[in-house]
Write an enzyme that holds these catalytic residues in place. Structure first.
Site, PDB file in Angstrom:
ATOM      1  CG  ASP A 143      -7.474 -18.992 -13.806  1.00 40.02           C
ATOM      2  OD1 ASP A 143      -8.085 -18.329 -14.661  1.00 40.02           O
ATOM      3  OD2 ASP A 143      -7.058 -20.151 -14.012  1.00 40.02           O
ATOM      4  CE  LYS A 148      -7.667 -19.726 -17.211  1.00 36.40           C
ATOM      5  NZ  LYS A 148      -7.290 -20.980 -16.596  1.00 36.40           N
ATOM      6  CB  CYS A 170      -3.842 -21.102 -14.918  1.00 41.51           C
ATOM      7  SG  CYS A 170      -4.897 -22.544 -14.649  1.00 41.51           S
TER       8      CYS A 170
END
Ligand code: C5J
Length: 228
Positions: free
Chosen positions: A26, A131, A164
């Site tokens: 991310d 995701k 995450c």
């Protein structure tokens, strides 16, 4: 290819680098850049920017060594059909997922803010996992990709350490992957969460994984190159 002994906490990890993948979590403009989602929530994005250079070095080293490189992005479909209401309805309406932001709709696939920062742009042959959740395994084909390539060990970096990155490491651990988290190539808006998040991974004899550094892993990759 022989195994490499990589210095790590809580103890050195023996890694078959031919069966290792770099997973970059991310590193998206919405989280890292001024004017993105993270900044709109009042966070100091410079804390996350500090991870870009270690990630860039690790990415270059992994590419040079021929490792599988996987990038992830958190985000949703424009119609929000893959976004649970409980996630969307969090926070002030103008700062929610799907709301218009300076870099397009916040955390929506295809918008500028959803993109990975230019310094870490994926190559065309590098898989990008989109995701909908915090973990990179949830509702994605990441596990299938890793198993098809015989991957055993994940070198994990990205943001945020306690959200995450942590969720992905926990998911990976339960699926049988060894996770080596690169401390300097991860970051959080909350330095204390970063520190404690890393300690949690390596606690209790490495309950979710191991923690090392970019330089340590790059040295192991270089040593393997020389031995080849
Ligand atoms: C968050 C992430 N913090 N990539 N996402 O919501 O950690």
């Amino acid at each position: 290819m022989s195994r490499s002994e990589i210095a790590a906490k809580p103890f050195p990890l023996s890694v078959d680098l031919a069966r290792a993948a770099l997973v970059i979590i991310d590193m998206q403009r919405d989280f890292l850049e001024p004017g993105g989602f993270g900044a709109a929530l009042g966070n100091d994005v410079s804390l996350l920017m500090a991870a870009v250079e270690p990630c860039r070095r690790m990415l270059a080293g992994a590419r040079a060594a021929g490792l599988l490189v996987i990038h992830t992005r958190e985000g949703h479909r424009p119609d929000l059909s893959d976004a649970p209401r409980a996630k969307v309805e969090r926070g002030a309406p103008e700062k929610r997922i799907g709301a218009p932001g300076p870099m397009g709709r916040i955390l929506i696939r295809g918008e500028a803010g959803h993109d990975i920062v230019p310094a870490l742009a994926p190559l065309p042959e590098e898989p990008v996992i989109d995701k909908p959740g915090k973990g990179a395994f949830y509702q994605t084909d990441l596990d299938l990709m890793l198993r098809n390539r015989g991957i055993e060990t994940l070198l994990v970096c990205g943001v945020t350490t306690e959200v995450c990155v942590h969720t992905t490491v926990r998911e990976a651990n339960d699926r049988g992957y060894r996770c080596l988290v690169l401390a300097d190539a991860c970051a959080s808006y909350f330095p204390e969460f970063h520190e404690v998040g890393l300690r949690m991974i390596a606690a209790q004899g490495g309950i979710f994984g191991w923690v090392s550094t970019t330089d340590t892993v790059l040295a192991a990759l270089a040593a393997q190159d020389q031995a080849a």
